[in-house]
Write a protein that holds these residues in place. Sequence first.
Motif, PDB file in Angstrom:
ATOM      1  N   ALA A  58       0.793  -1.229   0.000  1.00  0.00           N
ATOM      2  CA  ALA A  58       0.000   0.000   0.000  1.00  0.00           C
ATOM      3  C   ALA A  58       0.829   1.285   0.000  1.00  0.00           C
ATOM      4  O   ALA A  58       0.547   2.195  -0.789  1.00  0.00           O
ATOM      5  CB  ALA A  58      -0.972  -0.014   1.184  1.00  0.00           C
ATOM      6  N   PRO A  59       1.836   1.417   0.863  1.00  0.00           N
ATOM      7  CA  PRO A  59       2.577   2.694   0.868  1.00  0.00           C
ATOM      8  C   PRO A  59       3.190   3.014  -0.492  1.00  0.00           C
ATOM      9  O   PRO A  59       3.069   4.154  -0.977  1.00  0.00           O
ATOM     10  CB  PRO A  59       3.652   2.468   1.935  1.00  0.00           C
ATOM     11  N   GLY A  60       3.804   2.033  -1.106  1.00  0.00           N
ATOM     12  CA  GLY A  60       4.422   2.277  -2.413  1.00  0.00           C
ATOM     13  C   GLY A  60       3.395   2.551  -3.486  1.00  0.00           C
ATOM     14  O   GLY A  60       3.572   3.418  -4.349  1.00  0.00           O
ATOM     15  N   MET A  61       2.288   1.829  -3.415  1.00  0.00           N
ATOM     16  CA  MET A  61       1.227   1.992  -4.404  1.00  0.00           C
ATOM     17  C   MET A  61       0.649   3.420  -4.316  1.00  0.00           C
ATOM     18  O   MET A  61       0.431   4.088  -5.338  1.00  0.00           O
ATOM     19  CB  MET A  61       0.136   0.964  -4.092  1.00  0.00           C
ATOM     20  N   ILE A  62       0.405   3.872  -3.101  1.00  0.00           N
ATOM     21  CA  ILE A  62      -0.184   5.204  -2.911  1.00  0.00           C
ATOM     22  C   ILE A  62       0.800   6.298  -3.328  1.00  0.00           C
ATOM     23  O   ILE A  62       0.413   7.298  -3.944  1.00  0.00           O
ATOM     24  CB  ILE A  62      -0.652   5.375  -1.451  1.00  0.00           C
ATOM     25  N   ILE A  63       2.078   6.109  -3.032  1.00  0.00           N
ATOM     26  CA  ILE A  63       3.064   7.107  -3.452  1.00  0.00           C
ATOM     27  C   ILE A  63       3.146   7.168  -4.978  1.00  0.00           C
ATOM     28  O   ILE A  63       3.215   8.258  -5.570  1.00  0.00           O
ATOM     29  CB  ILE A  63       4.450   6.779  -2.850  1.00  0.00           C
ATOM     30  N   SER A  64       3.107   6.022  -5.628  1.00  0.00           N
ATOM     31  CA  SER A  64       3.134   6.031  -7.095  1.00  0.00           C
ATOM     32  C   SER A  64       1.896   6.708  -7.654  1.00  0.00           C
ATOM     33  O   SER A  64       1.961   7.440  -8.651  1.00  0.00           O
ATOM     34  CB  SER A  64       3.232   4.598  -7.639  1.00  0.00           C
ATOM     35  N   ALA A  65       0.758   6.468  -7.011  1.00  0.00           N
ATOM     36  CA  ALA A  65      -0.481   7.110  -7.456  1.00  0.00           C
ATOM     37  C   ALA A  65      -0.394   8.626  -7.270  1.00  0.00           C
ATOM     38  O   ALA A  65      -0.851   9.392  -8.129  1.00  0.00           O
ATOM     39  CB  ALA A  65      -1.671   6.551  -6.675  1.00  0.00           C
ATOM     40  N   LYS A  66       0.208   9.055  -6.181  1.00  0.00           N
ATOM     41  CA  LYS A  66       0.357  10.511  -5.971  1.00  0.00           C
ATOM     42  C   LYS A  66       1.250  11.120  -7.048  1.00  0.00           C
ATOM     43  O   LYS A  66       0.950  12.186  -7.582  1.00  0.00           O
ATOM     44  CB  LYS A  66       0.923  10.810  -4.592  1.00  0.00           C
ATOM     45  N   ALA A  67       2.336  10.442  -7.354  1.00  0.00           N
ATOM     46  CA  ALA A  67       3.231  10.957  -8.397  1.00  0.00           C
ATOM     47  C   ALA A  67       2.483  11.086  -9.723  1.00  0.00           C
ATOM     48  O   ALA A  67       2.646  12.070 -10.454  1.00  0.00           O
ATOM     49  CB  ALA A  67       4.443  10.039  -8.542  1.00  0.00           C
ATOM     50  N   LEU A  68       1.658  10.102 -10.009  1.00  0.00           N
ATOM     51  CA  LEU A  68       0.875  10.149 -11.251  1.00  0.00           C
ATOM     52  C   LEU A  68      -0.081  11.329 -11.253  1.00  0.00           C
ATOM     53  O   LEU A  68      -0.110  12.121 -12.214  1.00  0.00           O
ATOM     54  CB  LEU A  68       0.085   8.844 -11.413  1.00  0.00           C
ATOM     55  N   LEU A  69      -0.867  11.472 -10.187  1.00  0.00           N
ATOM     56  CA  LEU A  69      -1.894  12.526 -10.158  1.00  0.00           C
ATOM     57  C   LEU A  69      -1.284  13.918 -10.080  1.00  0.00           C
ATOM     58  O   LEU A  69      -1.877  14.883 -10.564  1.00  0.00           O
ATOM     59  CB  LEU A  69      -2.861  12.301  -8.997  1.00  0.00           C
ATOM     60  N   ASP A  70      -0.099  14.032  -9.485  1.00  0.00           N
ATOM     61  CA  ASP A  70       0.581  15.337  -9.471  1.00  0.00           C
ATOM     62  C   ASP A  70       0.954  15.756 -10.897  1.00  0.00           C
ATOM     63  O   ASP A  70       0.922  16.937 -11.231  1.00  0.00           O
ATOM     64  CB  ASP A  70       1.858  15.267  -8.624  1.00  0.00           C
TER      65      ASP A  70
END
Length: 161
Positions: A103-115
């Motif tokens: 989860a932590p890595g998945m959410i960080i990758s998702a944040k990078a995408l949405l940014d």
Amino acid sequence: MHQVEATVNGATRRAEVSPETTLLSTLRDSWGLTGSKLGCDVGDCGACTVLVDGLSVNSCLLLAVQVNGREVVTIEGLGGFEYLHRLQTAFERLSSFQCGFCAPGMIISAKALLDENPAPTEPEIREALAGNLCRCTGYTKVIDAITEICRDRAVAVEAPA
Ligand code: FES
Ligand code: FES
């Protein structure tokens, strides 16, 4: 030994590290930030993903000395018990995880995408998360959570003032 000083989740952090010490090891062992997980340790699983100067990276592949003077954001920097980031809220609401290790890595990758791309298509979401492996969920609910955030944001933008 080398001195490292970086901005981590908005605060200055310092550590004395050997040249081969990874960022992941420094986050977890020197700075007590254990949200980033040690999975494969060779760049395959994405469990250790963090942001460095806004870009998602595998912290097991980065040396601690490489973040000297740079800005690092880990899952602890997104939200906590008192305030969850909207990504964390969406993943929690849709039960997007089972064991949660990814989860932590998945959410960080998702944040990078949405940014970078506030309205990604499903193929773009899948591509952005291609480096994050999950052994439990089959990914569908992870994609659903990110899609829901994009839809909610689009509705908010289009709503009359
Ligand atoms: Fe870094 Fe797996 S622990 S990619
Ligand atoms: Fe278990 Fe992803 S929820 S590895």
